[in-house]
Enzyme design. Structure first.
Site, short mmCIF file in Angstrom:
data_model
loop_
_atom_site.label_atom_id
_atom_site.label_comp_id
_atom_site.label_asym_id
_atom_site.label_seq_id
_atom_site.Cartn_x
_atom_site.Cartn_y
_atom_site.Cartn_z
N GLU A 126 70.53 12.93 -49.70
CA GLU A 126 69.89 14.04 -49.77
C GLU A 126 70.28 15.37 -49.30
O GLU A 126 71.44 14.92 -48.78
CB GLU A 126 68.61 14.05 -48.28
CG GLU A 126 67.91 12.41 -48.98
CD GLU A 126 66.36 12.37 -47.60
OE1 GLU A 126 65.72 11.81 -48.48
OE2 GLU A 126 66.98 12.28 -46.46
N CYS A 182 75.22 5.36 -43.94
CA CYS A 182 76.78 4.90 -42.57
C CYS A 182 75.88 4.10 -41.68
O CYS A 182 76.05 3.10 -42.09
CB CYS A 182 76.03 6.92 -41.49
SG CYS A 182 77.14 6.39 -40.58
N CYS A 221 69.53 6.87 -34.92
CA CYS A 221 69.40 7.70 -36.62
C CYS A 221 68.74 7.03 -37.70
O CYS A 221 69.46 5.53 -37.63
CB CYS A 221 71.27 8.30 -36.61
SG CYS A 221 71.55 8.92 -38.46
N CYS A 272 67.48 16.53 -38.92
CA CYS A 272 67.89 16.16 -38.61
C CYS A 272 67.90 14.49 -38.33
O CYS A 272 67.04 13.73 -37.14
CB CYS A 272 69.37 16.13 -37.17
SG CYS A 272 69.23 17.64 -36.88
N CYS A 321 72.45 21.44 -45.56
CA CYS A 321 72.82 20.60 -44.75
C CYS A 321 73.76 19.59 -46.13
O CYS A 321 72.26 19.18 -46.85
CB CYS A 321 71.91 20.71 -43.93
SG CYS A 321 72.31 18.93 -43.16
N CYS A 362 74.63 4.93 -35.10
CA CYS A 362 74.50 5.06 -34.24
C CYS A 362 73.14 5.10 -33.62
O CYS A 362 71.93 4.66 -34.78
CB CYS A 362 74.08 6.91 -34.29
SG CYS A 362 76.22 7.32 -34.27
N1 SAH Z 1 77.97 11.77 -39.00
C1 SAH Z 1 77.94 12.60 -38.50
C2 SAH Z 1 76.68 13.91 -39.20
C3 SAH Z 1 75.08 13.15 -39.94
S1 SAH Z 1 74.51 13.71 -38.75
C4 SAH Z 1 77.44 13.12 -36.88
O1 SAH Z 1 76.95 12.19 -36.42
O2 SAH Z 1 77.44 14.18 -36.31
C5 SAH Z 1 74.37 15.19 -37.98
C6 SAH Z 1 74.01 15.38 -36.41
O3 SAH Z 1 72.14 15.26 -36.49
C7 SAH Z 1 74.09 14.42 -35.78
O4 SAH Z 1 74.46 15.33 -34.53
C8 SAH Z 1 73.86 13.52 -35.39
O5 SAH Z 1 73.86 12.65 -34.35
C9 SAH Z 1 72.20 14.15 -35.04
N2 SAH Z 1 71.46 13.12 -35.57
C10 SAH Z 1 71.23 11.71 -36.14
N3 SAH Z 1 69.95 11.08 -36.03
C11 SAH Z 1 69.23 12.13 -35.65
C12 SAH Z 1 67.38 12.06 -34.80
N4 SAH Z 1 67.15 11.27 -35.38
N5 SAH Z 1 66.95 12.92 -34.49
C13 SAH Z 1 68.00 14.64 -34.15
N6 SAH Z 1 69.46 14.07 -34.31
C14 SAH Z 1 69.96 12.95 -34.96
FE1 SF4 Z 2 76.34 7.64 -39.14
FE2 SF4 Z 2 74.56 8.67 -38.42
FE3 SF4 Z 2 75.95 8.41 -36.95
FE4 SF4 Z 2 76.31 10.77 -37.40
S1 SF4 Z 2 74.85 9.91 -36.40
S2 SF4 Z 2 77.91 8.87 -38.10
S3 SF4 Z 2 74.89 9.53 -39.61
S4 SF4 Z 2 75.18 6.93 -37.69
#
Ligand code: SAH
Ligand code: SF4
Length: 387
Positions: free
Chosen positions: A94, A114, A121, A352, A107, A118
């Site tokens: 996306e 990934c 996420c 995000c 974005c 995390c």
């Molecule tokens: N992988 C990279 C970039 C993609 S995620 C990273 O982790 O930085 C972009 C941002 O969105 C990151 O700060 C991530 O931690 C945050 N993010 C992921 N899941 C989220 C959620 N459910 N709500 C709010 N922010 C989230």
């Molecule tokens: Fe991967 Fe999501 Fe963690 Fe970013 S926040 S590193 S996209 S698992």
């Protein structure tokens, strides 16, 4: 002998020069073609009317301009627009356009899925499928500019922030699906195109790469292409960060903070942002604010608090508004620049962490499957191995 078609979106400025040189063409031809592609969003080499006919014929035979196909195009009530793009073999990624009064931000995704897993996420929940190519990464910006420009011209309605000869996208954030530093070799050429004067010509401060903290690659980015950096911190102690951002078990906070300081050696001081997702009852208490202040006190940075964007089965809830404000005030009182991210595009799951594309279950490619959870408290967090 037949050669595969060269997708010109795959070539960064130096590679495009090289490709033209190999064909016996002068470097200015490469720059001319670059401007057609990245500034006029040409999809068709035959339309490049100021190229010599013989060159055009040869290019039509050997090269193409191929961005990922659009599977779905959705606009939210606040104007945020999400393109679901074909990433091959049943995968999709996306790209999200966020219009504001004085800028247009895109974005961009760097991977289908990934592996870093995390806990909060939605992309991580899907597991990893594949790295996007440079062309697929650049193609997101090319497509967004091309679509928005064409629509503005058709509607004869210049964008609010300027006339429609300016590129609609003024800022790029690599904050979509995937961990950009885990796809370094394809991401850096894309960044170079974002910055190049014969391509998108964006300044380094208008291009932000967000990482969960792959320390060795932060150093390489500093050496090779230091754009604005956002680091996904999310927790002020190793014990908590190990659970929320599992890559912390490999690159703990002390090494991450040292890498951030090294990055700032090369980048202007306002180039570092820490992102901190606000999870109700998990990382949003006064003691977390106090530890966070101690952690970042000596690092010139901004803190961006992100209200958690829920998705089905996440097991987390968003911190109440008042608690997020109180957390921000605690940081500000300690002299730290702290902002609260405005949530955009939530009604189309474009905020995000809500980006999931349509990847299949790739649980076996998730980090937690490889790094044992020994010593990690589960508490009331969802299990990191839960899929
Ligand atoms: N992988 C990279 C970039 C993609 S995620 C990273 O982790 O930085 C972009 C941002 O969105 C990151 O700060 C991530 O931690 C945050 N993010 C992921 N899941 C989220 C959620 N459910 N709500 C709010 N922010 C989230
Ligand atoms: Fe991967 Fe999501 Fe963690 Fe970013 S926040 S590193 S996209 S698992």
């Amino acid at each position: 002998m037949s050669h595969p078609m060269q997708n010109l979106l795959d070539l960064d400025p130096a590679s495009l020069d090289h490709w033209f040189a190999q064909r016996g063409e002068k470097p200015f031809r490469a720059r001319q073609v670059s401007r057609w592609i990245h500034q006029r969003y040409a999809a068709d080499i035959a339309s490049m009317t100021d190229l010599a006919k013989s060159l055009r014929t040869a290019l039509v035979r050997d090269a193409e301009i191929r961005a990922p196909g659009v599977l779905r195009d959705t606009t939210a009530s606040d104007g945020t627009r999400k393109w679901l793009l074909d990433a091959g073999s049943g995968n999709a990624v996306e790209a999200v356009y966020i219009p504001e009064d004085d800028r247009g931000t895109l974005c961009i995704s760097s991977q289908a899925g990934c592996a870093l897993d995390c806990a909060f996420c939605s992309t991580g929940r899907q597991g990893f499928n594949r790295n996007l190519t440079t062309g697929e990464i650049v193609g997101q910006l090319w497509h967004a500019n091309r679509t928005l420009r064409t629509e503005a011209i058709r509607a004869a309605k210049p964008q609010a922030w300027g006339d429609h000869t300016r590129a609609p996208i003024t800022n790029v954030v690599m904050m979509g699906m995937g961990e950009p530093l885990a796809n370094f070799d394809n991401v850096v050429p894309a960044l170079r195109l974002f910055l190049d004067d014969n391509a998108y010509g964006l300044s380094r401060r208008r291009v932000t790469l967000s990482t969960s903290g792959l320390v060795p690659w932060i150093d390489r980015l500093r050496d090779e292409c230091p754009v604005a950096l956002a680091v996904s911190l999310h927790a002020p102690t190793d014990a908590l960060r190990d659970r929320l951002v599992p890559i912390n078990r490999k690159h703990p906070l002390s090494t991450l903070m040292a890498a951030c300081l090294r990055y700032l050696d090369r980048a202007p001081r306002d180039f570092l942002t820490f992102e901190y997702v606000m999870l109700d009852g998990v990382n949003d208490q006064p003691e977390h604010a106090a530890s966070l202040i101690a952690l970042v006190r000596d690092v010139p940075c901004k803190l961006n608090l992100i209200p958690f964007n829920p998705f089905p089965g996440s097991g987390f809830t968003t911190s109440p508004r008042e608690r997020i404000r109180g957390f921000a005030h605690a940081l500000q009182d300690a002299g730290i620049v702290a902002t609260i991210r405005k949530t955009r595009g939530q009604d189309i799951d474009a905020a995000c962490g809500q980006l999931a594309g349509q990847v299949n279950d790739r649980t076996k490619h998730r980090l937690a499957a490889r790094i044992p959870l020994a010593g990690a408290h589960q508490g009331h967090l969802p299990s990191a191995t839960h899929s």
